[in-house]
Design an enzyme around this catalytic site. Sequence first.
Site, short mmCIF file in Angstrom:
data_model
loop_
_atom_site.label_atom_id
_atom_site.label_comp_id
_atom_site.label_asym_id
_atom_site.label_seq_id
_atom_site.Cartn_x
_atom_site.Cartn_y
_atom_site.Cartn_z
N THR A 388 0.86 -1.17 -0.07
CA THR A 388 -0.05 0.40 -0.09
C THR A 388 1.13 1.24 0.20
OG1 THR A 388 -2.24 -1.30 1.15
CG2 THR A 388 -1.46 1.38 1.57
N ASN A 408 -4.12 -3.46 -2.60
CA ASN A 408 -4.26 -3.80 -1.80
C ASN A 408 -2.68 -4.83 -1.55
OD1 ASN A 408 -4.61 -5.31 0.31
ND2 ASN A 408 -6.07 -7.36 -0.86
N1 GLY Z 1 -5.81 -3.13 1.28
C1 GLY Z 1 -4.40 -3.17 2.88
C2 GLY Z 1 -6.81 -2.41 3.77
O1 GLY Z 1 -6.58 -2.32 3.14
O2 GLY Z 1 -5.71 -2.56 4.68
#
Ligand code: GLY
Length: 576
Positions: A388, A408
């Site tokens: 991220t 993600n």
């Molecule tokens: N995809 C990581 C989160 O949104 O926590």
Amino acid sequence: MKLNKSSFLAPTLSLAFLGLGFAGHTQTFLKKHPGINPYHYEVVKEASFAHGAVSSAHPLASMVGAAILKEGGNAFDAAIATQFSLAVVFPGAGNIGGGGFMLSRKANGDLMGIDYREAAPSKANRDMYLDDKGNPITKMSLDGASASGIPGSVAGMIATHAYAKLALSDLIEPAIEFAEFGYVITEKEANGLNSQKANFLKNSSAPSAFTKQQWKAGDTLYQPELAATLKRIQKNGLAGFYEGETADFIVKEMQHSGGIISKEDLKNYHPKFRKPIEFDYKGHHIISFSPPSSGGILIAQMLQMIAPYNVGSMGINTEASVGLMVEAQRRAYADRAEHMGDPDFWKVPTKTLISEGYAKERMKDYVPGVAGSSKITQAGQVHESEQTTHFSVIDAEGNMVAITTTLNDTYGNKTIVAGAGFLLNNEMDDFSVKPGSPNMYGAIGGEANSIQPGKRMLSSMTPTLVTLNGKPYISIGTPGGTTIPNQVFEGLVNIIDHKMSLKAAIDAPKFHHQWIPDMIGVESDFPDATIEALKAKGYNVTKRGRFGRMDGVQIMPDGKRTAAGDKRGDDSVAGY
Ligand code: GLY
């Protein structure tokens, strides 16, 4: 300007350097800013600036944000330009095919949260990732178009633009020029692209700019299809992404690997305004993101659980401070699994969860120096890749922006939309695919985070702002999946309790407990003596590679903006 430069990229000769683009696009931004050279740039880990500063995962994106500030843009302008630039120069997590959260505090004290998290497509259903025996088909929620939620980033940036000063087209232009005229990639990027080449080719319907060659540091990456997509957004705004040619490309890509995003889903996507989470901790006012992120609630819970203790006197990363903080983490993450989800679909008891009284109640059974137990022994596998990206901006007026945005997993679902040149997210895996079954991060969830059409999957992203004596003070955040709230928690404790500088707080080794699995993950440079002391108390402690890449900006007592980029990546700061 004080600089702490930690690495340097050698210049390279490229066609683009000679001014040759793919589609006759004329450089305007790069011509106007000769100091931003996509073929020769430096990583700057820490610096102080008189007016405004940006800290992000990539030097070019930070330099763009700073140039926009200098040109008269505010923190919102800089954030938009930085997000679009990251979509080009940091393709593993910077994105237009994912989503995120924009948190801001204007200099006049107004708070705003824009939720541009991905949403489940209209054809999604609760059991869509289960086989006929009711077992999760993990691959389907992680790989290929079947894993994608409806992307929110472009809509999020256009919503943010209502608070900016400059034309949207000027804020997208730097990204277009990096995509069309190319930029030199770092060693980390070269390794990342090479490691995913087979997955890109397997999951996408056509080869892409990323699969053109075996990469090495110093190579120039051109992304002409992405440049064309960005030009459509530049020309047509929302319709340039959610309708027309780009929407056609996305829907076509869906057919290759079982995706269900339709043209209506794209057209109907809207970002949502969310009321930020607010609470006080040891004289500081903390502002963070509310559901569908779990981050703000978690840090409110954890900081309030440890507030009665003198953590500073325990020392950083000692058995005493880690033991206390882990017990707060265990309790807060247990609540995450049970109570948190998209508030438009599930009643999240936010007010109770973030109250001081509830924190006190939860810590009633805490006994210092005694290891707790999550009582459920089966452990989810913790995935090491937690991609991220976060960036922070503070401008000359004192407007603060914190954005965390994601695909993600690293490079999302490894699917590049043919013709449009951007990666899609695999955010559907952040839903609780089956109650009690761990997702990619080993996180357990229940009904609160089950799949429903239009619902947004629970996130851990924790863009956070701090004020001190009513004045803007810190913008901070990090990537790292479920480790995110814990990293922000620990980063704030490092600054507030341990009186560390922003840079030292960011770089300090981190630890992570998420209730289930019942273990403490620590970074590889975590002190061995503390690991042994925790083990002696009965904790299960495991060394993991590294957690996240935290970036932040802090206003110092003399008004200077000190920006810090995490030692863990190519993170870099810029300002003026
Ligand atoms: N995809 C990581 C989160 O949104 O926590």
